[in-house]
Design an enzyme around this catalytic site. Sequence first.
Site, mmCIF file in Angstrom:
data_model
loop_
_atom_site.group_PDB
_atom_site.id
_atom_site.type_symbol
_atom_site.label_atom_id
_atom_site.label_comp_id
_atom_site.label_asym_id
_atom_site.label_seq_id
_atom_site.Cartn_x
_atom_site.Cartn_y
_atom_site.Cartn_z
ATOM 1 N N ASN A 54 38.113 65.409 46.779
ATOM 2 C CA ASN A 54 38.396 64.744 45.482
ATOM 3 C C ASN A 54 37.869 63.104 45.395
ATOM 4 O OD1 ASN A 54 40.432 64.272 47.597
ATOM 5 N ND2 ASN A 54 41.888 63.556 46.348
ATOM 6 N N GLU A 56 38.656 60.022 43.523
ATOM 7 C CA GLU A 56 39.568 59.306 42.519
ATOM 8 C C GLU A 56 38.982 58.057 41.919
ATOM 9 O OE1 GLU A 56 43.954 60.787 44.305
ATOM 10 O OE2 GLU A 56 43.388 58.820 44.494
ATOM 11 N N CYS A 65 38.334 66.543 41.088
ATOM 12 C CA CYS A 65 38.896 67.336 42.303
ATOM 13 C C CYS A 65 37.859 67.915 43.027
ATOM 14 C CB CYS A 65 39.482 68.638 41.649
ATOM 15 S SG CYS A 65 41.002 68.327 40.425
ATOM 16 N N GLU A 67 37.671 70.913 44.300
ATOM 17 C CA GLU A 67 36.982 72.243 43.895
ATOM 18 C C GLU A 67 35.919 72.237 42.825
ATOM 19 O OE1 GLU A 67 40.206 71.086 43.903
ATOM 20 O OE2 GLU A 67 41.577 72.825 44.310
ATOM 21 N N CYS A 98 44.423 73.107 41.185
ATOM 22 C CA CYS A 98 45.132 72.723 39.704
ATOM 23 C C CYS A 98 44.475 73.761 38.489
ATOM 24 C CB CYS A 98 44.640 71.395 39.255
ATOM 25 S SG CYS A 98 43.258 70.807 38.760
ATOM 26 N N CYS A 101 40.589 73.466 37.605
ATOM 27 C CA CYS A 101 39.954 73.936 38.481
ATOM 28 C C CYS A 101 39.997 75.316 38.623
ATOM 29 C CB CYS A 101 40.146 73.243 40.171
ATOM 30 S SG CYS A 101 39.801 71.691 40.186
HETATM 31 ZN ZN ZN Z 1 41.677 70.539 40.350
#
Ligand code: ZN
Length: 144
Positions: A54, A56, A65, A67, A98, A101
Amino acid sequence: MLDADGAVAADELEVEKLRARALATMDRAYAPYSRFKVGAALLGSDGSIWEGCNVENAAYPAGMCAERGAVSAAVAHGVQQFDAIAIATEAQEPTPPCGICRQVLEEFAPQLLVVSVTREGKMARWSLADLLPRAFTPHSLDRR
Ligand code: ZN
């Protein structure tokens, strides 16, 4: 080859490799805001492994993310078929991907095996079909 859940059956050696790569990648995550580092290792059907973490951003929605970072790396190198993904976090329990993803993974690998691990060694496994039932797929666009 599919297992009873319809997910691609990855051999245990591959799962162990993915687990180790996801954990190592997690350590490189850039997560100064959530302090929730995530690493992912995506297994291409050709045996290649693609990592993501990830990343940010001070403008929170600009974050990415792990993934999806792994999917982007693979696709950029011409790999679009996948058998498994490992996701690593420092949470107490294994964390599923999530919803965004899940949707991105569905595009390329509806039969994907999803393995989630913690630093302490807990592991969970799901099929993507279990995590995203009745998905919107490329075939959904045929219904226009
Ligand atoms: Zn995600």
